[in-house]
Design an enzyme around this catalytic site. Structure first.
Site, PDB file in Angstrom:
ATOM      1  N   ASP A  91      -5.366  -5.669 -17.438  1.00 29.24           N
ATOM      2  CA  ASP A  91      -4.369  -4.740 -18.010  1.00 29.24           C
ATOM      3  C   ASP A  91      -4.621  -4.341 -19.462  1.00 29.24           C
ATOM      4  OD1 ASP A  91      -2.987  -4.885 -15.566  1.00 29.24           O
ATOM      5  OD2 ASP A  91      -1.936  -6.689 -16.233  1.00 29.24           O
ATOM      6  N   GLY A 111       0.790  -1.236   0.000  1.00 30.59           N
ATOM      7  CA  GLY A 111       0.000   0.000   0.000  1.00 30.59           C
ATOM      8  C   GLY A 111       0.818   1.280   0.000  1.00 30.59           C
ATOM      9  N   SER A 112       2.061   1.213  -0.460  1.00 33.78           N
ATOM     10  CA  SER A 112       2.845   2.466  -0.453  1.00 33.78           C
ATOM     11  C   SER A 112       2.259   3.477  -1.437  1.00 33.78           C
ATOM     12  CB  SER A 112       4.327   2.202  -0.741  1.00 33.78           C
ATOM     13  OG  SER A 112       4.534   1.805  -2.068  1.00 33.78           O
ATOM     14  N   ASN A 113       1.706   3.001  -2.549  1.00 32.23           N
ATOM     15  CA  ASN A 113       1.020   3.941  -3.461  1.00 32.23           C
ATOM     16  C   ASN A 113      -0.232   4.511  -2.811  1.00 32.23           C
ATOM     17  OD1 ASN A 113       2.059   4.303  -6.388  1.00 32.23           O
ATOM     18  ND2 ASN A 113       2.457   2.144  -5.907  1.00 32.23           N
ATOM     19  N   GLU A 118       5.961   5.872  -9.960  1.00 33.44           N
ATOM     20  CA  GLU A 118       4.559   5.786  -9.512  1.00 33.44           C
ATOM     21  C   GLU A 118       4.241   6.909  -8.537  1.00 33.44           C
ATOM     22  OE1 GLU A 118       3.692   1.056 -10.051  1.00 33.44           O
ATOM     23  OE2 GLU A 118       4.381   1.684  -8.081  1.00 33.44           O
ATOM     24  N   ASN A 130      -6.203   1.853 -12.960  1.00 36.70           N
ATOM     25  CA  ASN A 130      -5.216   0.940 -12.384  1.00 36.70           C
ATOM     26  C   ASN A 130      -3.813   1.439 -12.721  1.00 36.70           C
ATOM     27  OD1 ASN A 130      -4.121  -1.570 -11.283  1.00 36.70           O
ATOM     28  ND2 ASN A 130      -3.778  -2.201 -13.418  1.00 36.70           N
ATOM     29  N   HIS A 137       0.030  -0.096 -13.468  1.00 33.64           N
ATOM     30  CA  HIS A 137       0.770  -1.327 -13.741  1.00 33.64           C
ATOM     31  C   HIS A 137       2.258  -0.986 -13.803  1.00 33.64           C
ATOM     32  CE1 HIS A 137       1.150  -5.455 -15.038  1.00 33.64           C
ATOM     33  NE2 HIS A 137       2.086  -5.037 -15.875  1.00 33.64           N
ATOM     34  N   LEU A 156      -4.484  -7.395  -6.888  1.00 32.30           N
ATOM     35  CA  LEU A 156      -4.185  -8.676  -7.548  1.00 32.30           C
ATOM     36  C   LEU A 156      -5.313  -9.243  -8.399  1.00 32.30           C
ATOM     37  CD1 LEU A 156      -2.537 -10.968  -4.847  1.00 32.30           C
ATOM     38  CD2 LEU A 156      -1.771 -10.679  -7.188  1.00 32.30           C
ATOM     39  N   ILE A 161     -11.304  -7.087 -11.640  1.00 32.55           N
ATOM     40  CA  ILE A 161     -12.499  -6.353 -11.203  1.00 32.55           C
ATOM     41  C   ILE A 161     -13.728  -6.987 -11.861  1.00 32.55           C
ATOM     42  CG2 ILE A 161     -13.693  -4.114 -11.432  1.00 32.55           C
ATOM     43  CD1 ILE A 161     -11.657  -4.101  -9.220  1.00 32.55           C
TER      44      ILE A 161
HETATM   45  C1  GAR Z   1       2.981  -1.267  -7.566  1.00 33.40           C
HETATM   46  O1  GAR Z   1       4.258  -1.235  -8.147  1.00 33.40           O
HETATM   47  C2  GAR Z   1       1.910  -1.434  -8.643  1.00 33.40           C
HETATM   48  O2  GAR Z   1       2.268  -0.850  -9.868  1.00 33.40           O
HETATM   49  C3  GAR Z   1       1.866  -2.924  -8.778  1.00 33.40           C
HETATM   50  O3  GAR Z   1       1.975  -3.404  -7.473  1.00 33.40           O
HETATM   51  C4  GAR Z   1       2.802  -2.524  -6.715  1.00 33.40           C
HETATM   52  C5  GAR Z   1       2.126  -2.255  -5.392  1.00 33.40           C
HETATM   53  O4  GAR Z   1       2.983  -1.564  -4.528  1.00 33.40           O
HETATM   54  N1  GAR Z   1       0.656  -3.344  -9.427  1.00 33.40           N
HETATM   55  C6  GAR Z   1       0.588  -4.440 -10.172  1.00 33.40           C
HETATM   56  O5  GAR Z   1       1.533  -5.177 -10.324  1.00 33.40           O
HETATM   57  C7  GAR Z   1      -0.763  -4.696 -10.822  1.00 33.40           C
HETATM   58  N2  GAR Z   1      -0.699  -5.757 -11.767  1.00 33.40           N
HETATM   59  P1  GAR Z   1       2.408  -0.830  -3.240  1.00 33.40           P
HETATM   60  O6  GAR Z   1       1.476  -1.841  -2.542  1.00 33.40           O
HETATM   61  O7  GAR Z   1       3.596  -0.523  -2.397  1.00 33.40           O
HETATM   62  O8  GAR Z   1       1.666   0.378  -3.687  1.00 33.40           O
END
Ligand code: GAR
Length: 191
Positions: free
Chosen positions: A145, A12-14, A174, A102, A104, A85, A88
Site C-alpha cells: 500500500d 471479486g465484485s470489483n 469503488e 491496486n 485499497h 491479499l 506482489i
Molecule cells: C475491496 O473493497 C478492495 O478495496 C479491498 O478488498 C475488497 C474486495 O472486494 N482490498 C483490500 O483490502 C486490499 N488491501 P471484492 O472482492 O468484492 O472486489
C-alpha cells in the site's frame, strides 16, 4: 488492444464490475483472472463472464515464474489488483513496472499495510472514530500500500456504521471510480 489480468483473493465484485465496464471496449480487454484461493467466489464470476481464471499458491506468487508464463501466454499488458491479499513479488514488479495498480478501501497512507484487507480496514477506521473514509487507487511497489497514489475518493463514516454499512459505502465508490481510473491510466501510460 491492452490486455488486463485482474488478481483477486475473494468475492471479486470489483473484478466483475471492471469486466462489465470493459465488455466490448475497443481498446481494453479483461483477458484473465488470477487468484491465490481456489475457493474464491471470483472464479464463479469469471466463469459466468467467460474469462479464464487460474489459482496459484502463495509460493508460486512469490516465485513468479509460472505466473509470468501465464501472463505471457495471454499477452497481458497491465495488472489490476482488486481485493488481493498477498504482496506482489519482485519478478512480477520488474516485468510489469508501473503497470500494476491496486485499490485499497481506505484513505492511504492511513489504514494500509500487511494484513489490512477488507473488513479489517473498515473495523480499524470505525475503531479510530474517523468521520471520513474512502478509496485509494495506487501503483504497486515492493511495500504494501505504499506505491504512488493515482486517485482517491472520500465518503462519510456515520456514527452508527458497522463494517457492513461502511464496506457498502466504500464498495459503491469503488464501483463508480475504479474502471474509469484504470481506463485513464492505460490511456496515459500505454501507447
Ligand atoms: C475491496 O473493497 C478492495 O478495496 C479491498 O478488498 C475488497 C474486495 O472486494 N482490498 C483490500 O483490502 C486490499 N488491501 P471484492 O472482492 O468484492 O472486489
Amino acid at each position: 488492444m491492452t490486455r488486463i489480468a485482474i488478481i483477486a483473493s475473494g468475492s471479486g465484485s470489483n473484478a466483475e464490475n471492471i469486466a462489465k465496464y470493459f465488455k466490448g471496449h475497443a481498446e481494453v480487454h479483461i483477458s484473465l483472472i488470477l487468484s491465490n484461493n481456489s475457493d474464491a467466489y471470483v472464479h464463479e464470476r469469471a466463469a459466468k463472464l467467460g474469462i479464464p481464471s487460474f489459482t496459484f499458491t502463495k509460493a508460486e506468487f512469490d516465485e513468479g515464474k509460472e505466473i509470468l508464463e501465464v501472463l505471457r501466454e495471454y499477452e497481458i499488458d497491465f495488472i489490476v489488483l482488486a481485493g488481493f491479499l498477498l504482496k506482489i513479488s519482485q519478478p512480477l514488479l520488474e516485468a510489469y513496472a508501473e503497470r500494476i495498480v491496486n485499490i485499497h478501501p481506505a484513505l492511504l497512507p492511513k489504514y494500509g499495510g500487511k494484513g489490512m484487507y477488507g473488513d479489517r480496514v473498515h473495523q480499524a477506521v470505525i475503531d479510530a472514530s474517523e468521520t471520513e473514509s474512502g478509496i485509494t487507487i495506487h501503483y504497486v511497489n515492493e511495500h504494501y500500500d505504499e506505491g504512488n497514489i493515482i486517485f482517491q475518493a472520500i465518503c462519510k463514516v456515520e456514527p452508527d456504521d458497522n463494517c457492513e454499512t461502511l464496506a457498502a459505502r466504500v464498495h459503491a465508490l469503488e464501483y463508480a471510480h475504479f474502471p474509469r481510473v484504470i481506463e485513464a491510466v492505460i490511456k496515459n501510460s500505454i501507447h
